[in-house]
Write an enzyme that holds these catalytic residues in place. Structure first.
Site, short mmCIF file in Angstrom:
data_model
loop_
_atom_site.label_atom_id
_atom_site.label_comp_id
_atom_site.label_asym_id
_atom_site.label_seq_id
_atom_site.Cartn_x
_atom_site.Cartn_y
_atom_site.Cartn_z
N ASN A 94 -5.82 8.65 -11.26
CA ASN A 94 -6.34 7.30 -11.46
C ASN A 94 -6.25 6.48 -10.19
O ASN A 94 -5.40 6.71 -9.34
CB ASN A 94 -5.58 6.60 -12.60
CG ASN A 94 -4.11 6.40 -12.25
OD1 ASN A 94 -3.74 5.41 -11.65
ND2 ASN A 94 -3.28 7.38 -12.62
N HIS A 108 -10.41 2.92 -0.73
CA HIS A 108 -10.57 2.46 0.64
C HIS A 108 -11.43 1.20 0.61
O HIS A 108 -12.47 1.12 1.25
CB HIS A 108 -11.18 3.56 1.52
CG HIS A 108 -10.45 3.72 2.81
ND1 HIS A 108 -11.07 3.95 4.01
CD2 HIS A 108 -9.13 3.65 3.10
CE1 HIS A 108 -10.15 4.04 4.97
NE2 HIS A 108 -8.98 3.86 4.44
N HIS A 157 0.82 -1.21 0.00
CA HIS A 157 0.00 0.00 0.00
C HIS A 157 0.85 1.26 0.00
O HIS A 157 0.56 2.22 -0.70
CB HIS A 157 -0.90 -0.03 1.23
CG HIS A 157 -1.83 1.13 1.35
ND1 HIS A 157 -3.05 1.17 0.73
CD2 HIS A 157 -1.71 2.30 2.03
CE1 HIS A 157 -3.65 2.31 1.01
NE2 HIS A 157 -2.86 3.02 1.80
#
Lengths: 227, 749
Positions: free
Chosen positions: B515, B112, B63
């Protein structure tokens, strides 16, 4: 006696959202907007006050329940008792009910959801904030609330209706389950008005569904001229 | 060797780490590979302390480090189109573009996804909160949000749990922040059933001279944490930071989904803007994924390279938190600023006025190292660049999926085509893929701030940024997982083309791209092929269209078991309008206006809404991409005299006609040539449905001819509330409206 412009205060509580919009609406109607801070008792020469929409103090505890204790509200209450026009929009309406300037309360929408839509209303009373409308005039202004269901006991509702204090009613569907389709009410003298829909978002067809909301702000300026 | 626990009360200091090189550490539980752990030991010349391990593990997670995507994302830089609009590019919290007249606009979309499946309301709410802080950290006032959302089948039981929660969370947070929600997407597909996609976009505005940067420079400058207190929420949100690792008793394990407080964020926004306006900030960084670990290392590595922090000064919600937990916490509504010493008092005074908690944690140093103390004992001593920039980089194996050829070969040509187009139209309009999104979007405040000129269901959201001149921005996001599954290179370009077309339909000039790349596991070579092709397609497409990618986000591991989601690159395009009063709305405006189609229609049903809704079919190839045709179409859409313009995409011309009629309750009488089914439902690209005043049809023909865009006159707008296609079908608007608007309430009320 008559002045060129009148000052309309717009209070900013922490969590107020539509304060800049309300100030813009005041200016669009020809008034002079004055920004007021919740922690300051000074109304800075305001001739009338708008309590704007938003989520004051996060609407924690209960909508408007904390804002009513803000220092600025002490002065607003004093001046309102002397006849100063006060308009509470959405969260501001909730603050006025919590302050007992207006009867009743606003509870969670019957649909249990936040509702934002262009709402048709009928203006049903001439007050300090609606005098510029024709009696019974229909307007379209946005409604946007999660806790906009107006409730009061039957006697109060009868009284409001009997005394011509229901300022606006929802047409084409009640968005939040308000008793008797009530969208706004006034105090006994018609100077203090609470309204769930947002006239400040309908001052220009470019950014709103209409310019129908401008009448609320034009009305108070007219009221002040006449005073 | 993992899962070992340490003795209660023992602080793992740098000194202790140096003295106990062989102490087993739970790096695998923290998501680090053995070679990554070995690299950390090499970088430090010793084993990391527990706190250092916490920092490296979260910062080297997929992440935060983009370790699997980096080698591909480089193309966005390598293929950057020449643009004098780009003020801040990829790498900062968000990209910034020049919007003209001294205005700068920053925008970004982020995912998320996983938290929103676990806890839909808070997952979605904090998704909004996180992206808003990214925009705020650039120095901008956030002015609008959009939410591209994807769920499992509309009628699946779990969708009834996830969708209402996500929508309420997006609305609950955004409405309370006072940010108009101006658009987005709601998409249903079985592949998202166990893995919904909750992407959040925010756009902010500032003067070009007011851009803030995330760096800690100037030795002696103070590092100030401000906003909410730090708690145990969100620990584990970035990596698998099991509390047992740091705590023998396991009793402190908390839900790893963060909890949002939009009121705290609203106050934080106003506080930050006042701090910026007063010139009290040298550098600033929001706290998002990886919390303080990320903010401190990124600020330090982007600045003079040294920072000292006394971690025990961090205000805690729970006094028993370990230093590792403090570093990893993802508590929301926090920011970290670098402030010169003489301005600290003013800084703190502004925070006090807004009742925002602010604490001086430490200062910028010349040591070149990030040093963190806990009650006077050194628990972190690392070169910050090794954390923020020297993470692992992987070239994951890539392989075209074995079933790809069969998928492409299974074209929709075999599907039976309908005879009764009226019945088909009503079914399509009511299908979950095409029906009205009002049930969702009516839960979002689109009016707050008073600058919203267009919002959903319009093609793009339009927000005025300058009341004096009417200058504004247009924004749209699009993504089509089905197209991308059939051809990821083309699919990414089709998402770009559609967002570009949506923005152009308002009359705006598209200038920049963000994006959010939602994919399955990067360890699956098939997924990695989809990803690499999609990135290549998007980078090539942006180069062709002259719209630089300014930033974005990658979300991997979106899958249920070993089944990945449809590859879903969501593309956001930003455009500029010199005067929003001249924007073109999507709905028909007046009876008598001439209805025309711009662009050419082919027999394009691969991956189409029709194939899926009517036959559950996905196969063949998506509609051909023609970016030159998109540019030409956009030029025509900017002609300045269109009464309405609506892009054609999912559901084709039929859907565009219905939406344009329903917007203001005006009918249309049109005629189509050729096979009416193809004319009405094909999804060929580079097309738009437009209207002009009766006298302007020839003018439009001239403009279209000049740009080489095919133009077909279809008919006229009518006062009669009926959509009539000559010789094919006629449906009253009330029936169409009922079909369109009853689907979602029936499913979710």
């Amino acid at each position: 006696m008559a002045r060129v412009t009148f000052r309309v205060g717009v209070v900013t509580f922490p969590g107020s959202l539509d304060d800049r919009d309300a100030a813009r609406a005041v200016a669009a109607a020809g008034g002079e907007p004055v920004r007021l801070w919740h922690a300051d008792e000074n109304l800075r020469g305001a001739d009338a006050v708008v309590l704007p929409g938003g989520f004051s103090y996060g609407d924690y505890l209960r909508c408007g329940a904390i804002a009513r204790f803000a220092p600025v509200m002490r002065t607003v209450l004093e001046r309102a008792a002397d006849g100063m026009p006060v308009l509470g929009i959405c969260n501001g309406f909730q603050v006025l009910c919590e302050s007992h300037l207006l009867p009743g309360a606003l509870i969670r929408n019957d649909v249990r959801r936040f509702v934002c839509r262009d709402q048709r209303l009928r203006i049903t009373a001439a007050t300090a904030w609606t005098g510029a409308y024709e009696p019974g005039q229909q307007v379209v202004i946005p409604v946007k609330n999660g806790e906009g269901g107006y409730v009061a006991d039957e006697r109060t509702l009868d009284e409001l209706e009997g005394e011509g204090r229901v300022v606006a009613r929802y047409l084409d569907g009640n968005p939040n389950g308000s008793a008797r389709d009530i969208a706004g009410i006034a105090n006994a003298t018609g100077t203090v008005v609470g309204l769930m829909p947002h006239p400040e978002h309908a001052i220009d067809p470019l950014t709103g569904p209409s310019a129908d909301g401008l009448g609320f702000f034009a009305s108070v300026l007219r009221t002040l001229v006449a005073a | 060797m993992t899962g070992d626990t340490k003795v209660i009360g023992t602080l793992d200091t740098v000194e202790r780490a140096a003295d106990s090189p062989d102490e087993p550490q739970p790096f695998a539980d923290l998501g680090l590979a053995a070679d990554e752990y070995a690299t950390i030991r090499d970088l430090l010349g010793r084993r990391p302390t527990a706190a250092e391990l916490a920092i490296y593990s979260v910062m080297w997670s997929e992440h935060c480090s983009y370790k699997s995507s980096k080698v591909h994302l480089r193309q966005f830089g390598e293929k950057l189109p020449p643009s004098d609009r780009l003020l801040v590019g990829i790498g900062e919290n968000a990209g910034v573009v020049d919007a003209g007249d001294g205005w700068a606009v920053t925008f970004k979309v982020e995912s998320h996804n996983h938290p929103s499946y676990v806890e839909p309301y808070q997952g979605a709410a904090t998704g909004v909160g996180g992206i808003v802080r990214d925009i705020l950290a650039m120095g901008a006032r956030p002015v609008a949000v959009m939410d591209p959302l994807r769920f499992g089948p509309a009628d699946a039981p779990d969708t009834a749990r996830v969708l209402p929660g996500v929508v309420a969370g997006v609305g609950g947070y955004g409405n309370c922040l006072g940010l108009p929600n101006i658009g987005g997407e709601v998409v249903f597909d079985p592949s998202y059933a166990g893995n919904p996609l909750v992407n959040a976009l925010c756009v902010g505005v500032m003067r070009t001279g007011d851009i803030q940067r995330a760096f800690a420079s100037g030795p002696g400058n103070k590092v100030i944490l401000f906003g909410a207190k730090t708690g145990r929420d969100g620990i584990g949100g970035v990596s698998v930071l099991a509390s047992a690792t740091f705590d023998d008793a396991r009793q402190s394990k908390r839900p790893s989904v963060q909890v949002g407080d939009p009121f705290a964020e609203k106050v934080l926004i106003e506080c930050c803007l006042e701090l910026y306006a007063a010139g009290l900030v040298v550098g600033i960084q929001d706290l998002g994924g990886a919390g303080l670990s990320c903010a401190l290392t990124e600020l330090a590595s982007a600045g003079d390279g040294g920072m000292h922090v006394d971690l025990e000064r961090v205000p805690l919600r729970e006094a028993s938190m370990s230093p590792e937990e403090v570093l990893a916490s993802e508590s929301q509504e926090r920011m970290c600023a670098v402030v010169s010493p003489e301005k600290v008092a003013d800084f703190l005074a502004v925070c006090e006025r807004w009742e925002v908690l602010a604490t001086v944690l430490g200062e910028v140093t010349t040591t070149g190292r990030l040093e963190v103390d806990w009650h006077g004992e050194r628990i972190v001593d690392v070169p910050p660049r090794t954390v923020a920039h020297s993470g692992p980089v992987y070239r994951r194996p890539i392989a075209r999926p074995a079933d790809q050829d069969a998928l492409v070969a299974d074209t929709p040509a075999r599907l039976p085509r309908p005879d009764d187009l009226r019945a088909l139209l009503l079914r399509m309009v009511a299908s979950p893929g095409l029906c009205s999104r009002a049930w969702v979007t009516d839960q979002y405040d689109r009016y707050v701030q008073g600058n919203t000129v267009l919002a959903q269901p319009e093609d793009a959201g339009v927000v005025r940024i300058d009341e004096a001149t009417g200058r504004g921005v247009a924004l749209a996001t699009d993504g089509n997982g089905r197209y991308t599954r059939l051809d990821p290179y083309a699919g990414a370009q089709l998402a770009l083309a559609e967002a570009y077309r949506n923005v152009a339909a308002t009359g705006a000039e598209p200038i920049a791209v963000t994006n959010c790349l939602n994919f399955g596991s990067p360890e699956d070579p098939g997924v990695m092929w989809q990803f690499s092709e999609a990135v290549r397609g998007l980078a090539d497409g942006c180069l062709t269209l002259g719209t630089p990618v300014t930033g974005g986000n990658v979300s991997f591991y979106n899958q249920t078991g070993s089944t990945p989601i449809l590859p879903t690159p969501v593309v956001g395009v930003l455009g500029i309008l010199a005067d929003v009063a001249k924007r073109t709305p999507m709905g028909f405006g007046a009876a008598g206006d001439v209805v025309l189609l711009l662009g050419a229609t082919g027999d394009d049903f691969g991956g189409s809404e029709w194939a899926y809704a009517e036959h559950g079919h996905l196969g063949g190839t998506p509609p051909p991409v023609d970016l030159a045709a998109e540019q030409a179409l956009a030029a025509v859409l900017r002609c300045g005299f269109l009464r309405s313009a609506h892009d054609l995409s999912d559901g084709g011309l039929a859907q565009a006609l219905v939406e344009s009629c329903l917007r203001r309750d005006l009918g249309a009488a049109v005629a189509v040539t050729g096979d009416p089914f193809v004319a009405l439902f094909s999804e060929s690209t580079a097309r738009a449905l437009v209207t002009v005043a009766p006298g302007d049809a020839d003018r439009l023909a001239a403009v279209a001819g000049e740009h080489g865009v095919p133009l077909t006159r279809l008919g006229t707008v009518t006062a009669e509330p009926t959509l009539a296609v000559d010789g094919v079908l006629a449906v009253g608007l009330a029936e169409l409206r009922d079909a369109s608007e009853s689907t979602l309430p029936r499913l979710f009320d």
